[in-house]
Design a protein around this motif. Structure first.
Motif, mmCIF file in Angstrom:
data_model
loop_
_atom_site.group_PDB
_atom_site.id
_atom_site.type_symbol
_atom_site.label_atom_id
_atom_site.label_comp_id
_atom_site.label_asym_id
_atom_site.label_seq_id
_atom_site.Cartn_x
_atom_site.Cartn_y
_atom_site.Cartn_z
ATOM 1 N N GLU A 184 0.817 -1.231 0.000
ATOM 2 C CA GLU A 184 0.000 0.000 0.000
ATOM 3 C C GLU A 184 0.840 1.265 0.000
ATOM 4 N N MET A 185 2.136 1.104 0.092
ATOM 5 C CA MET A 185 3.008 2.276 0.133
ATOM 6 C C MET A 185 3.687 2.406 -1.239
ATOM 7 N N ALA A 186 2.921 2.924 -2.203
ATOM 8 C CA ALA A 186 3.429 3.008 -3.575
ATOM 9 C C ALA A 186 3.045 4.362 -4.156
ATOM 10 N N PHE A 187 3.822 4.805 -5.140
ATOM 11 C CA PHE A 187 3.728 6.203 -5.567
ATOM 12 C C PHE A 187 3.441 6.345 -7.065
ATOM 13 N N ASP A 188 3.126 7.559 -7.451
ATOM 14 C CA ASP A 188 2.940 7.930 -8.855
ATOM 15 C C ASP A 188 1.867 7.063 -9.520
ATOM 16 N N LYS A 266 -4.072 7.562 1.128
ATOM 17 C CA LYS A 266 -3.724 8.508 0.053
ATOM 18 C C LYS A 266 -2.836 9.630 0.623
ATOM 19 N N ASP A 267 -3.231 10.142 1.779
ATOM 20 C CA ASP A 267 -2.448 11.222 2.408
ATOM 21 C C ASP A 267 -1.037 10.743 2.736
ATOM 22 N N TYR A 272 4.980 10.692 1.621
ATOM 23 C CA TYR A 272 6.220 9.965 1.272
ATOM 24 C C TYR A 272 6.705 10.309 -0.139
ATOM 25 N N THR A 273 5.769 10.616 -1.037
ATOM 26 C CA THR A 273 6.193 11.006 -2.392
ATOM 27 C C THR A 273 7.030 12.278 -2.323
ATOM 28 N N ARG A 274 6.536 13.247 -1.533
ATOM 29 C CA ARG A 274 7.274 14.516 -1.420
ATOM 30 C C ARG A 274 8.639 14.289 -0.754
ATOM 31 N N ARG A 275 8.649 13.461 0.283
ATOM 32 C CA ARG A 275 9.925 13.176 0.960
ATOM 33 C C ARG A 275 10.894 12.474 0.006
ATOM 34 N N LEU A 290 21.351 6.418 -7.281
ATOM 35 C CA LEU A 290 20.204 5.660 -6.772
ATOM 36 C C LEU A 290 19.018 5.805 -7.701
ATOM 37 N N GLU A 291 18.113 4.816 -7.633
ATOM 38 C CA GLU A 291 16.857 4.874 -8.377
ATOM 39 C C GLU A 291 15.820 5.550 -7.498
ATOM 40 N N SER A 292 14.875 6.233 -8.127
ATOM 41 C CA SER A 292 13.762 6.792 -7.375
ATOM 42 C C SER A 292 12.734 5.672 -7.202
ATOM 43 N N PRO A 293 12.463 5.238 -5.965
ATOM 44 C CA PRO A 293 11.612 4.050 -5.794
ATOM 45 C C PRO A 293 10.152 4.294 -6.149
ATOM 46 N N LYS A 294 9.517 3.251 -6.719
ATOM 47 C CA LYS A 294 8.084 3.312 -7.031
ATOM 48 C C LYS A 294 7.255 2.951 -5.802
ATOM 49 N N ALA A 295 7.895 2.344 -4.821
ATOM 50 C CA ALA A 295 7.152 1.870 -3.649
ATOM 51 C C ALA A 295 8.109 1.738 -2.464
#
Ligand code: PLP
Length: 360
Positions: A184-188, A266-267, A272-275, A290-295
């Motif tokens: 559940e901790m995934a971005f974009d 969602k919040d 975490y996306t901003r961080r 480093l890679e920017s992680p998707k999750a």
């Protein structure tokens, strides 16, 4: 810290954010009800297991029988640690990724088993290379642990990979234990799949889930496992001889978390996306690769030339920044370090400033 140094701790994967208030309200009310002060049922309250099954249906489109295919856990770590006692006899093999969450290996040892380590390498996108596993060793294996989105590498896996794992499991008759703590901790907009979505995933697999990271509930100790009914039953038998279930008031709070609108998730992802963006950009400016992680809330970062993981972590600690050396998760983690995005943005910015001021 005892010396008064301002330490910025990016070492442990423990959210700094509070549990959402509707979940806290639920536990407050439930803790006043005398029926909840008694022993809970070992496998979980019916209502909790139904809430899990509904959540799985909504989130992954997967049908689960709450009676046979769901068990509550005192955090997913508890279930992961107990599972090998159900399925590993002395001398049996468990296939364990490396680098990895350390409990897969230690739990195998506690059951008298041996680990066959599957290296997670960047050239394989941190997925185990199933074709390279010697056949005679796979024949001795009883189970395999996998974990996507992954701690510590932050790698993700798609359904195609899970389908290949199912095929492997069927061929070698092994149980797949998928640790899904970070789905559940995934971005974009990325939505990590469940192993239960793979063709035949439920027949060969058990999946461990946690409310810890999704709802900032690490201290509450609540999670669950779903999947193959015999595997769930085997884990349940071990647990019924060791623990007596999750405090019912905490299960009721878990039901509230799973059934309520998922706005808090969602919040959490937005924060975490901003961080992540702040930290990835800052570290790249400082010369790190480093890679920017998707999750996940982890960054998996290569150490600069001339450093080991431990030396780099020591240098950063001298500047008051705590990170985890990659070799601590297993030998192929040497040459990396892990940062957890568990500090507010001003602290992260300060960490970047300190790192930039170092001559690496
Ligand atoms: C990969 C992984 N699995 C499982 C856990 C355990 O989580 P919990 O026991 O809080 O559910 C963690 C905690 O950090 C983790 O990183």
């Amino acid at each position: 810290m005892a010396k008064g140094v301002d330490i910025i701790d990016l070492g442990v994967g423990d959210p700094d954010l509070p549990t959402p208030s509707h979940i806290i309200e639920a536990v407050k009310k439930a803790s006043e009800v005398p029926a909840n002060h008694r022993y809970p049922s070992y496998s979980g309250m019916n209502d909790f297991k139904y809430a899990v099954a509904e959540w799985y249906k909504n989130r992954f489109g997967v049908d689960l029988d709450p009676g046979k295919e769901v068990v509550s856990l005192i955090g997913s770590k508890e279930g992961i640690a107990h599972l090998p006692l159900a399925f590993i006899n002395p001398g049996d093999l468990a296939m364990i990724p490396t680098p990895a969450y350390p409990v897969y290996h230690t739990a195998t040892l506690f059951a008298g088993g041996e680990s066959f380590f599957m290296p997670l390498l960047s050239e394989n996108h941190f997925l185990p290379d199933l074709d390279s596993i010697p056949s005679h060793l796979a024949d001795r294996a009883k189970l395999m642990f996998i974990n996507y989105p992954n701690n510590p590498t932050a790698a993700v896996a798609d359904l195609e990979f899970f389908n290949r794992v199912v095929e492997f499991a069927n061929k070698k008759r092994i149980l797949i234990c998928h640790d899904a703590a970070y789905t559940e901790m995934a971005f974009d907009g990325y939505r990590p799949p469940s192993f239960m979505e793979a063709d035949g995933g439920k027949e060969v697999g058990i999946e461990f889930h946690s409310l810890s990271k999704t709802y900032n509930m690490t201290g509450w100790r609540i999670g669950f496992a779903v999947g193959n009914s015999e595997a769930i039953n085997g884990l349940g038998v071990i647990k019924s001889n060791i623990d007596s279930g999750v405090f019912q008031a905490v299960q009721i709070a878990g039901i509230e978390a799973l059934r309520n609108k998922q706005t808090c998730v969602k919040d959490m992802k937005e924060i975490y996306t901003r961080r992540r963006d702040l930290m990835v950009n800052g570290l790249r400016e400082a010369g790190f690769e480093l890679e920017s992680p998707k999750a996940t809330f982890y960054l998996w970062i290569r150490v600069p030339k001339g450093y080991t993981s431990a030396l780099l972590a020591t240098r950063l600690l001298e500047k008051g920044v705590v990170v985890t050396p990659g070799n601590g998760f297993g030998e192929p983690g040497e040459g990396y370090f892990r940062m957890a995005l568990t500090q507010k943005r001003d602290k992260l910015a300060e960490a970047i400033e300190r790192i930039k001021a170092m001559s690496l």
